[in-house]
Write a protein that holds these residues in place. Structure first.
Motif, PDB file in Angstrom:
ATOM      1  N   MET A   1      83.390 -16.290 -30.590  1.00  0.00           N
ATOM      2  CA  MET A   1      84.670 -15.994 -31.199  1.00  0.00           C
ATOM      3  C   MET A   1      85.676 -17.057 -30.758  1.00  0.00           C
ATOM      4  O   MET A   1      85.714 -17.433 -29.595  1.00  0.00           O
ATOM      5  CB  MET A   1      85.127 -14.605 -30.754  1.00  0.00           C
ATOM      6  CG  MET A   1      86.480 -14.232 -31.225  1.00  0.00           C
ATOM      7  SD  MET A   1      86.890 -12.539 -30.744  1.00  0.00           S
ATOM      8  CE  MET A   1      88.324 -12.323 -31.728  1.00  0.00           C
ATOM      9  N   GLN A   2      86.452 -17.541 -31.704  1.00  0.00           N
ATOM     10  CA  GLN A   2      87.504 -18.509 -31.393  1.00  0.00           C
ATOM     11  C   GLN A   2      88.784 -18.100 -32.094  1.00  0.00           C
ATOM     12  O   GLN A   2      88.755 -17.438 -33.133  1.00  0.00           O
ATOM     13  CB  GLN A   2      87.109 -19.902 -31.844  1.00  0.00           C
ATOM     14  CG  GLN A   2      86.089 -20.553 -30.950  1.00  0.00           C
ATOM     15  CD  GLN A   2      85.979 -22.047 -31.248  1.00  0.00           C
ATOM     16  OE1 GLN A   2      86.463 -22.545 -32.244  1.00  0.00           O
ATOM     17  NE2 GLN A   2      85.332 -22.749 -30.346  1.00  0.00           N
ATOM     18  N   LEU A   3      89.884 -18.493 -31.524  1.00  0.00           N
ATOM     19  CA  LEU A   3      91.174 -18.288 -32.150  1.00  0.00           C
ATOM     20  C   LEU A   3      91.431 -19.427 -33.127  1.00  0.00           C
ATOM     21  O   LEU A   3      90.909 -20.534 -32.930  1.00  0.00           O
ATOM     22  CB  LEU A   3      92.278 -18.284 -31.097  1.00  0.00           C
ATOM     23  CG  LEU A   3      92.232 -17.188 -30.035  1.00  0.00           C
ATOM     24  CD1 LEU A   3      93.313 -17.427 -28.991  1.00  0.00           C
ATOM     25  CD2 LEU A   3      92.406 -15.827 -30.674  1.00  0.00           C
ATOM     26  N   PRO A   4      92.240 -19.198 -34.158  1.00  0.00           N
ATOM     27  CA  PRO A   4      92.620 -20.323 -35.023  1.00  0.00           C
ATOM     28  C   PRO A   4      93.250 -21.430 -34.171  1.00  0.00           C
ATOM     29  O   PRO A   4      93.964 -21.164 -33.200  1.00  0.00           O
ATOM     30  CB  PRO A   4      93.641 -19.709 -35.981  1.00  0.00           C
ATOM     31  CG  PRO A   4      93.348 -18.243 -35.968  1.00  0.00           C
ATOM     32  CD  PRO A   4      92.828 -17.935 -34.588  1.00  0.00           C
ATOM     33  N   GLU A   5      92.971 -22.676 -34.527  1.00  0.00           N
ATOM     34  CA  GLU A   5      93.418 -23.812 -33.722  1.00  0.00           C
ATOM     35  C   GLU A   5      94.917 -23.818 -33.475  1.00  0.00           C
ATOM     36  O   GLU A   5      95.371 -24.116 -32.365  1.00  0.00           O
ATOM     37  CB  GLU A   5      92.998 -25.125 -34.384  1.00  0.00           C
ATOM     38  CG  GLU A   5      93.255 -26.322 -33.518  1.00  0.00           C
ATOM     39  CD  GLU A   5      92.739 -27.613 -34.119  1.00  0.00           C
ATOM     40  OE1 GLU A   5      93.203 -28.671 -33.679  1.00  0.00           O
ATOM     41  OE2 GLU A   5      91.886 -27.571 -35.022  1.00  0.00           O
ATOM     42  N   THR A   6      95.708 -23.472 -34.485  1.00  0.00           N
ATOM     43  CA  THR A   6      97.162 -23.485 -34.300  1.00  0.00           C
ATOM     44  C   THR A   6      97.593 -22.424 -33.290  1.00  0.00           C
ATOM     45  O   THR A   6      98.480 -22.671 -32.482  1.00  0.00           O
ATOM     46  CB  THR A   6      97.911 -23.269 -35.631  1.00  0.00           C
ATOM     47  OG1 THR A   6      97.465 -22.052 -36.220  1.00  0.00           O
ATOM     48  CG2 THR A   6      97.694 -24.422 -36.588  1.00  0.00           C
ATOM     49  N   VAL A   7      96.956 -21.264 -33.316  1.00  0.00           N
ATOM     50  CA  VAL A   7      97.271 -20.198 -32.359  1.00  0.00           C
ATOM     51  C   VAL A   7      96.862 -20.633 -30.954  1.00  0.00           C
ATOM     52  O   VAL A   7      97.616 -20.457 -29.994  1.00  0.00           O
ATOM     53  CB  VAL A   7      96.577 -18.875 -32.758  1.00  0.00           C
ATOM     54  CG1 VAL A   7      96.745 -17.817 -31.678  1.00  0.00           C
ATOM     55  CG2 VAL A   7      97.100 -18.378 -34.092  1.00  0.00           C
ATOM     56  N   ALA A   8      95.688 -21.224 -30.831  1.00  0.00           N
ATOM     57  CA  ALA A   8      95.213 -21.690 -29.532  1.00  0.00           C
ATOM     58  C   ALA A   8      96.178 -22.720 -28.944  1.00  0.00           C
ATOM     59  O   ALA A   8      96.542 -22.639 -27.767  1.00  0.00           O
ATOM     60  CB  ALA A   8      93.813 -22.274 -29.661  1.00  0.00           C
ATOM     61  N   LYS A   9      96.604 -23.667 -29.746  1.00  0.00           N
ATOM     62  CA  LYS A   9      97.536 -24.695 -29.275  1.00  0.00           C
ATOM     63  C   LYS A   9      98.856 -24.080 -28.834  1.00  0.00           C
ATOM     64  O   LYS A   9      99.449 -24.515 -27.843  1.00  0.00           O
ATOM     65  CB  LYS A   9      97.779 -25.740 -30.364  1.00  0.00           C
ATOM     66  CG  LYS A   9      96.620 -26.688 -30.537  1.00  0.00           C
ATOM     67  CD  LYS A   9      96.917 -27.719 -31.611  1.00  0.00           C
ATOM     68  CE  LYS A   9      95.763 -28.691 -31.769  1.00  0.00           C
ATOM     69  NZ  LYS A   9      96.032 -29.709 -32.786  1.00  0.00           N
ATOM     70  N   GLN A  10      99.337 -23.068 -29.569  1.00  0.00           N
ATOM     71  CA  GLN A  10     100.590 -22.400 -29.206  1.00  0.00           C
ATOM     72  C   GLN A  10     100.466 -21.687 -27.866  1.00  0.00           C
ATOM     73  O   GLN A  10     101.371 -21.751 -27.037  1.00  0.00           O
ATOM     74  CB  GLN A  10     101.002 -21.409 -30.288  1.00  0.00           C
ATOM     75  CG  GLN A  10     101.484 -22.048 -31.554  1.00  0.00           C
ATOM     76  CD  GLN A  10     101.710 -21.040 -32.672  1.00  0.00           C
ATOM     77  OE1 GLN A  10     101.261 -19.893 -32.608  1.00  0.00           O
ATOM     78  NE2 GLN A  10     102.393 -21.471 -33.717  1.00  0.00           N
ATOM     79  N   ILE A  11      99.353 -21.019 -27.643  1.00  0.00           N
ATOM     80  CA  ILE A  11      99.142 -20.296 -26.388  1.00  0.00           C
ATOM     81  C   ILE A  11      99.083 -21.279 -25.223  1.00  0.00           C
ATOM     82  O   ILE A  11      99.726 -21.080 -24.188  1.00  0.00           O
ATOM     83  CB  ILE A  11      97.866 -19.431 -26.454  1.00  0.00           C
ATOM     84  CG1 ILE A  11      98.079 -18.274 -27.436  1.00  0.00           C
ATOM     85  CG2 ILE A  11      97.470 -18.913 -25.068  1.00  0.00           C
ATOM     86  CD1 ILE A  11      96.807 -17.504 -27.770  1.00  0.00           C
ATOM     87  N   ILE A  12      98.335 -22.350 -25.388  1.00  0.00           N
ATOM     88  CA  ILE A  12      98.212 -23.355 -24.330  1.00  0.00           C
ATOM     89  C   ILE A  12      99.573 -23.972 -24.021  1.00  0.00           C
ATOM     90  O   ILE A  12      99.970 -24.088 -22.859  1.00  0.00           O
ATOM     91  CB  ILE A  12      97.174 -24.431 -24.708  1.00  0.00           C
ATOM     92  CG1 ILE A  12      95.773 -23.812 -24.712  1.00  0.00           C
ATOM     93  CG2 ILE A  12      97.247 -25.627 -23.759  1.00  0.00           C
ATOM     94  CD1 ILE A  12      94.708 -24.684 -25.349  1.00  0.00           C
ATOM     95  N   ALA A  13     100.309 -24.358 -25.048  1.00  0.00           N
ATOM     96  CA  ALA A  13     101.631 -24.968 -24.849  1.00  0.00           C
ATOM     97  C   ALA A  13     102.600 -23.993 -24.189  1.00  0.00           C
ATOM     98  O   ALA A  13     103.370 -24.385 -23.301  1.00  0.00           O
ATOM     99  CB  ALA A  13     102.189 -25.449 -26.185  1.00  0.00           C
TER     100      ALA A  13
END
Length: 148
Positions: free
Chosen positions: A1-13
């Motif tokens: 399972m992966q999060l959408p790339e834009t969501v993942a980038k937002q969480i990391i940032a």
């Protein structure tokens, strides 16, 4: 399972800009590790009480991956039983190393699933988790501490 790339980038940032659970915890020794390959450094403090991770904090410097991973770790594991903390750490490690897909149980930690494709960044994502393992081990072995 992966999060959408834009969501993942937002969480990391978000966790890089506003890290959670930072600074030393009184009464426990921190474990400091660094990644000389990229200059990341992290100190993790873990307070185990009654078989639970009662407190978990970190401080450090380094790339967005190492710092957001440490912050996400503290959020995910604070309040968990030590057994659950070890289980989630194992799942996270397997996901980052590309050995297993992440599961919904990892929550926002899934934001770091893409690191599995970036071999040089795996150490960054796992640095705080390695320090956590050492911190939990030292808490368990501390003289005069009741066995958990």
């Amino acid at each position: 399972m992966q999060l959408p790339e834009t969501v993942a980038k937002q969480i990391i940032a978000d966790h890089q800009r506003r890290p959670r659970h930072t600074g030393p915890l009184g009464g426990v020794d921190g474990v400091t590790l660094d990644n000389p390959g990229c200059g990341d450094r992290v100190t993790v403090w873990a307070d185990v009480q009654g078989g639970r991770v009662a407190g978990l904090t970190f401080s450090g410097q380094g790339c967005a991956i190492s710092q957001s991973s440490a912050s996400l770790m503290t959020v995910a594991l604070t309040g968990q039983s030590v057994e659950n903390a070890h289980a989630l750490a194992g799942q996270f490690r397997a996901m980052v190393m590309g050995e297993a897909e992440g599961t919904a149980e990892l929550g926002d930690l899934l934001a770091l699933a893409g690191v599995s494709r970036l071999h040089a960044r795996r150490k960054c994502a796992l640095l705080a988790w390695r320090a956590l393992e050492q911190a939990l081990a030292s808490q368990h072995a501390a003289p005069g501490r009741p066995a958990d």
